[in-house]
Structures are given as C-alpha cells and as structure tokens.
Design a protein around this motif. Sequence first.
Motif, PDB file in Angstrom:
ATOM      1  N   LEU A  80      29.890  93.380  50.403  1.00 40.11           N
ATOM      2  CA  LEU A  80      30.425  93.293  51.771  1.00 40.11           C
ATOM      3  C   LEU A  80      30.409  94.667  52.435  1.00 40.11           C
ATOM      4  CD1 LEU A  80      31.961  91.188  53.662  1.00 40.11           C
ATOM      5  CD2 LEU A  80      34.025  92.347  52.892  1.00 40.11           C
ATOM      6  N   THR A  81      30.877  95.682  51.714  1.00 36.03           N
ATOM      7  CA  THR A  81      30.931  97.031  52.303  1.00 36.03           C
ATOM      8  C   THR A  81      29.514  97.590  52.502  1.00 36.03           C
ATOM      9  OG1 THR A  81      31.288  97.896  50.104  1.00 36.03           O
ATOM     10  CG2 THR A  81      33.218  97.696  51.484  1.00 36.03           C
ATOM     11  N   ALA A  82      28.610  97.262  51.561  1.00 31.87           N
ATOM     12  CA  ALA A  82      27.216  97.708  51.717  1.00 31.87           C
ATOM     13  C   ALA A  82      26.610  97.063  52.972  1.00 31.87           C
ATOM     14  CB  ALA A  82      26.406  97.355  50.482  1.00 31.87           C
ATOM     15  N   PHE A 117      28.326  96.125  55.618  1.00 34.31           N
ATOM     16  CA  PHE A 117      28.967  96.830  56.738  1.00 34.31           C
ATOM     17  C   PHE A 117      28.176  98.100  57.061  1.00 34.31           C
ATOM     18  CE2 PHE A 117      33.466  95.047  56.260  1.00 34.31           C
ATOM     19  CZ  PHE A 117      33.467  94.546  57.527  1.00 34.31           C
ATOM     20  N   PHE A 118      27.858  98.822  55.987  1.00 28.48           N
ATOM     21  CA  PHE A 118      27.158 100.096  56.137  1.00 28.48           C
ATOM     22  C   PHE A 118      25.806  99.886  56.819  1.00 28.48           C
ATOM     23  CE2 PHE A 118      24.352 103.437  54.329  1.00 28.48           C
ATOM     24  CZ  PHE A 118      24.965 104.515  54.929  1.00 28.48           C
ATOM     25  N   ILE A 141      26.269  99.060  60.493  1.00 27.47           N
ATOM     26  CA  ILE A 141      26.617 100.259  61.280  1.00 27.47           C
ATOM     27  C   ILE A 141      25.375 101.127  61.483  1.00 27.47           C
ATOM     28  CG2 ILE A 141      27.914 102.441  61.199  1.00 27.47           C
ATOM     29  CD1 ILE A 141      30.236 100.858  60.014  1.00 27.47           C
ATOM     30  N   THR A 177      30.343 103.946  78.303  1.00 28.09           N
ATOM     31  CA  THR A 177      31.806 104.128  78.262  1.00 28.09           C
ATOM     32  C   THR A 177      32.441 103.731  76.914  1.00 28.09           C
ATOM     33  OG1 THR A 177      31.925 103.876  80.647  1.00 28.09           O
ATOM     34  CG2 THR A 177      33.981 103.554  79.460  1.00 28.09           C
ATOM     35  N   PRO A 178      32.047 102.594  76.290  1.00 25.70           N
ATOM     36  CA  PRO A 178      32.716 102.267  75.013  1.00 25.70           C
ATOM     37  C   PRO A 178      32.391 103.222  73.864  1.00 25.70           C
ATOM     38  CG  PRO A 178      31.550 100.354  75.916  1.00 25.70           C
ATOM     39  CD  PRO A 178      31.096 101.540  76.677  1.00 25.70           C
ATOM     40  N   ILE A 179      31.289 103.987  73.993  1.00 23.64           N
ATOM     41  CA  ILE A 179      30.905 104.806  72.833  1.00 23.64           C
ATOM     42  C   ILE A 179      30.926 106.313  73.087  1.00 23.64           C
ATOM     43  CG2 ILE A 179      29.550 103.019  71.621  1.00 23.64           C
ATOM     44  CD1 ILE A 179      27.029 104.261  72.904  1.00 23.64           C
ATOM     45  N   MET A 180      30.962 106.729  74.349  1.00 17.91           N
ATOM     46  CA  MET A 180      30.932 108.170  74.666  1.00 17.91           C
ATOM     47  C   MET A 180      32.325 108.643  75.083  1.00 17.91           C
ATOM     48  SD  MET A 180      27.641 108.771  74.537  1.00 17.91           S
ATOM     49  CE  MET A 180      26.069 107.988  74.732  1.00 17.91           C
ATOM     50  N   ASP A 181      32.498 109.952  75.047  1.00 17.30           N
ATOM     51  CA  ASP A 181      33.754 110.529  75.518  1.00 17.30           C
ATOM     52  C   ASP A 181      33.941 110.145  76.989  1.00 17.30           C
ATOM     53  OD1 ASP A 181      35.737 112.316  76.565  1.00 17.30           O
ATOM     54  OD2 ASP A 181      35.479 113.538  74.774  1.00 17.30           O
ATOM     55  N   HIS A 182      35.078 109.493  77.286  1.00 17.14           N
ATOM     56  CA  HIS A 182      35.292 108.984  78.646  1.00 17.14           C
ATOM     57  C   HIS A 182      35.297 110.098  79.698  1.00 17.14           C
ATOM     58  CE1 HIS A 182      37.410 105.155  76.958  1.00 17.14           C
ATOM     59  NE2 HIS A 182      36.189 105.331  76.509  1.00 17.14           N
ATOM     60  N   ARG A 183      35.743 111.296  79.284  1.00 13.06           N
ATOM     61  CA  ARG A 183      35.811 112.402  80.256  1.00 13.06           C
ATOM     62  C   ARG A 183      34.418 112.782  80.751  1.00 13.06           C
ATOM     63  NH1 ARG A 183      40.604 114.419  76.779  1.00 13.06           N
ATOM     64  NH2 ARG A 183      39.068 114.017  75.179  1.00 13.06           N
ATOM     65  N   ALA A 211      41.149 108.771  76.277  1.00 14.84           N
ATOM     66  CA  ALA A 211      39.825 109.270  76.685  1.00 14.84           C
ATOM     67  C   ALA A 211      38.833 109.174  75.529  1.00 14.84           C
ATOM     68  CB  ALA A 211      39.931 110.706  77.163  1.00 14.84           C
ATOM     69  N   PRO A 264      36.813 107.148  72.951  1.00 12.21           N
ATOM     70  CA  PRO A 264      36.437 105.739  72.757  1.00 12.21           C
ATOM     71  C   PRO A 264      36.924 105.229  71.388  1.00 12.21           C
ATOM     72  CG  PRO A 264      34.537 107.062  73.375  1.00 12.21           C
ATOM     73  CD  PRO A 264      35.637 108.012  73.087  1.00 12.21           C
ATOM     74  N   PHE A 266      35.531 103.232  69.457  1.00  8.59           N
ATOM     75  CA  PHE A 266      34.440 103.208  68.472  1.00  8.59           C
ATOM     76  C   PHE A 266      34.373 104.508  67.666  1.00  8.59           C
ATOM     77  CE2 PHE A 266      32.533  99.550  70.706  1.00  8.59           C
ATOM     78  CZ  PHE A 266      32.282  98.777  69.590  1.00  8.59           C
ATOM     79  N   ASN A 267      34.808 105.626  68.312  1.00 12.57           N
ATOM     80  CA  ASN A 267      34.787 106.911  67.608  1.00 12.57           C
ATOM     81  C   ASN A 267      35.738 106.924  66.413  1.00 12.57           C
ATOM     82  OD1 ASN A 267      33.061 107.647  69.582  1.00 12.57           O
ATOM     83  ND2 ASN A 267      34.152 109.505  70.199  1.00 12.57           N
ATOM     84  N   ILE A 301      35.561 102.564  59.108  1.00 11.05           N
ATOM     85  CA  ILE A 301      34.765 101.605  58.315  1.00 11.05           C
ATOM     86  C   ILE A 301      33.860 102.366  57.335  1.00 11.05           C
ATOM     87  CG2 ILE A 301      32.986  99.796  58.416  1.00 11.05           C
ATOM     88  CD1 ILE A 301      34.202  98.926  61.098  1.00 11.05           C
ATOM     89  N   LEU A 302      33.289 103.469  57.801  1.00 12.25           N
ATOM     90  CA  LEU A 302      32.403 104.240  56.918  1.00 12.25           C
ATOM     91  C   LEU A 302      33.175 104.830  55.739  1.00 12.25           C
ATOM     92  CD1 LEU A 302      29.972 106.063  59.364  1.00 12.25           C
ATOM     93  CD2 LEU A 302      29.431 104.269  57.738  1.00 12.25           C
ATOM     94  N   MET A 320      35.855 103.604  54.439  1.00 11.27           N
ATOM     95  CA  MET A 320      36.147 102.468  53.542  1.00 11.27           C
ATOM     96  C   MET A 320      34.911 102.137  52.702  1.00 11.27           C
ATOM     97  SD  MET A 320      36.839  98.602  54.660  1.00 11.27           S
ATOM     98  CE  MET A 320      35.100  98.354  54.892  1.00 11.27           C
ATOM     99  N   VAL A 321      33.755 102.120  53.337  1.00 12.00           N
ATOM    100  CA  VAL A 321      32.497 101.821  52.620  1.00 12.00           C
ATOM    101  C   VAL A 321      32.266 102.864  51.522  1.00 12.00           C
ATOM    102  CG1 VAL A 321      29.979 101.791  52.881  1.00 12.00           C
ATOM    103  CG2 VAL A 321      31.408 100.603  54.543  1.00 12.00           C
ATOM    104  N   LEU A 380      32.205 102.149  47.518  1.00 13.91           N
ATOM    105  CA  LEU A 380      30.975 102.431  46.761  1.00 13.91           C
ATOM    106  C   LEU A 380      31.220 103.508  45.699  1.00 13.91           C
ATOM    107  CD1 LEU A 380      28.232 102.276  49.563  1.00 13.91           C
ATOM    108  CD2 LEU A 380      28.908 100.494  47.970  1.00 13.91           C
TER     109      LEU A 380
END
Lengths: 126, 223
Positions: free
Chosen positions: A6-8, A10-11, A14, A70-76, B49, B51, B53-54, B60-61, B63-64, B68
């Motif tokens: 399961l964790t593998a 996940f990896f 990602i 926006t969901p993944i970068m620094d909002h500023r 400010a 995200p 996801f950061n 999660i990583l 934990m992985v 492992l």
Amino acid sequence: MRTVWLTAAFFLVILAGSIIMFAYTNALYHQLQESLQRIHRAVEEDDWDAASRESEELQKIWARTDASWTPIMDHRHVDQLDESLTRVVQLIKLRRKADLLVEVAVAKRLAKRIKDTEVPSIRNVF
Amino acid sequence: MFRTLILFALVIISMRIMGKRQIGELQPYELVVLIMISALAAIPMEDIAIPLFNSIIPIILLMVFQVLTSYAAQRSEKVRTLVCGRPSIIIQNGKIVESELRNMHLNINDLLEQLRICGYHNINDVEFAIFETNGELSVIPKSQCRPLQPRDLQIETKYEGLPHPLIVDGNVNHENLAKIKLDLLWLQNELKKRGIEDVKEVLFASLDTEGQLYVQRKEQKMR
C-alpha cells in the motif's frame, strides 16, 4: 506485507503525480510567458487593439493557471503574480505604455520565479 | 478549521499505518519521523499561505519511508543494525563495561538511576544490564537475586489465558460471547442471579478462563 504494498503504491502515485504536475505547470508557464510576450510586442508597436485582444486571452490563461497553481504553490507568490497581471490588464485599458512595459517585465519575472521553485535542481533542494 | 481536520485525519491514518508502538518503545528513526510529521502538520495549520499539499505530500512520503525502512529492517540484519543500532551491554558478568558507558555518553549516576528505575537498588545484584536500541535498559539479575518462580519450587500451575470482556459500559460484546460459545441468554441469567435486570446497568463484566464471571454495576446517578 499489505501495508508495504500500500505504501509503495502511495509512493508511486505521488511520484507519477509530481511528474505530471511538473509537466502541466511548465506548459501553463510557457502559455503565460508567450501571452505576455505578445502583449509586449503589440505595445511596443503601439497596436493597442491587438494588446487588448491578447489581454483577454491572458486572463483566460491566468484563470486556468491560478486554479492549478494555487493548491500547490506558495499562495503569496501566486497572489503577487495575480496582482501584477491585474495591473497589466488595467494598464492596457489606460494605454500607459511605459508603465505597462515595466509591469509585463515584472509579471514575466514573477511567473518565472514560481516555475523555478518547482524545478528539481540542486539549488532548489538546498 | 478544514485544514486542521484534514491534517488531523491524515496524521491519525499515518500513525495507524506506521504501527502501534508507544513513544518509549520507538526506535531512533521512528522518533525522528514522529517529530517531523508533527512539525509538518502544525505549520500549515497556522499559516494559510502555505498550500496544504506542501504538508500532505511530505507526511505521506515520511510514512512511506518509515514503513519501507521497517520492512527492510525486518528482512535484513544489516539494515536493522544500520537504522536501529545494536544493543549495548553496560554490565557484563556483574562488571560495568566502562568503554560502553563512554560510548553511550552515560555516567555512573545515570546507570545507577536507570537500574533503580528497573527495581535494582544494588548493582551487586545485577549480572547483565543491556541498553536496548530503543533506549530502554534491560536488566538480568544474578540467579540468587531474581524473583522466585513456581518452577524453582517445582509447583504445577494451571493455564491462565486472557479474560474476555463481555459487557463494557452497558454494551454487550457479542463477538467475545460467540468466541467462548456462550449466548446473551446465559449472560442475562448470570446477571439476574446477581440481581441485575438489564445489561445497561453493568459498567463492566468479564469471564476468565476459570469460568469466573466478574461483574461491576454502574454507579447510581445523583438526582
């Protein structure tokens, strides 16, 4: 053993997600840069109608880019770029050439900064 | 609030996947993972400010990597030694091993304190003392100082299994009842013999391997 698989998994998810996101971020960045470049060229040639049409295209590109960055970068950083692009659109309406060329350069630099933070490089790692 | 809830759920799931060890039983690398996860979860809770996801992806990583690494340590002696270290024998055949004491950055007072915590007030009673990889001290006393065992006196003992909880806070555990091949009717009869009409009146009831039923009623509520 189930947990290990399961964790593998996940990896791998990602890892695959990161590669896809990086490619998509890059593609959006190039669209944004090209649009800003077209505005720059049109303004330099005093073709304000072309600049105005391109500003509408720029807003469409930015709406897509903002939603994915926006969901993944620094909002500023994203907010700074958003403010800069808003100024670009307004300066086209006001036809203020000098200020507009400066703002386009600033927006290009801000977009590059955001894209550069995602590059898997030694500089970013440290 | 949603960010906090999401991170809380993620940390709980991660901890559940990583296993059930208590803080005092953690290996050094597990403690490191725990501290890092706490920090990663706490920072974006207060700074919107950043995200989410950061934090989610590194948690999660971590934990992985933890799962492992644990798996690799289970399968390979070399990996186990590399990530967990080796136990250190601090007292060997009744004598303090000074070199190990130095390696562990311990002084005699620390050792005596640890021995006292383990219930050994006299170092003379100790045959072996071993610092385990999780930081716990294991003590093997001299044969004359260890607690008396039934087998020392050649006394036969009966099998002692685990008692089965049957009622917890007024709720019947049907799974345990089925496991010991009894039913609710039997339980209700047993309770009636003790003057209890309803299982809801019972705080806790369990049945041991000798067949003895332990029942405790709930306290009457003050009106």
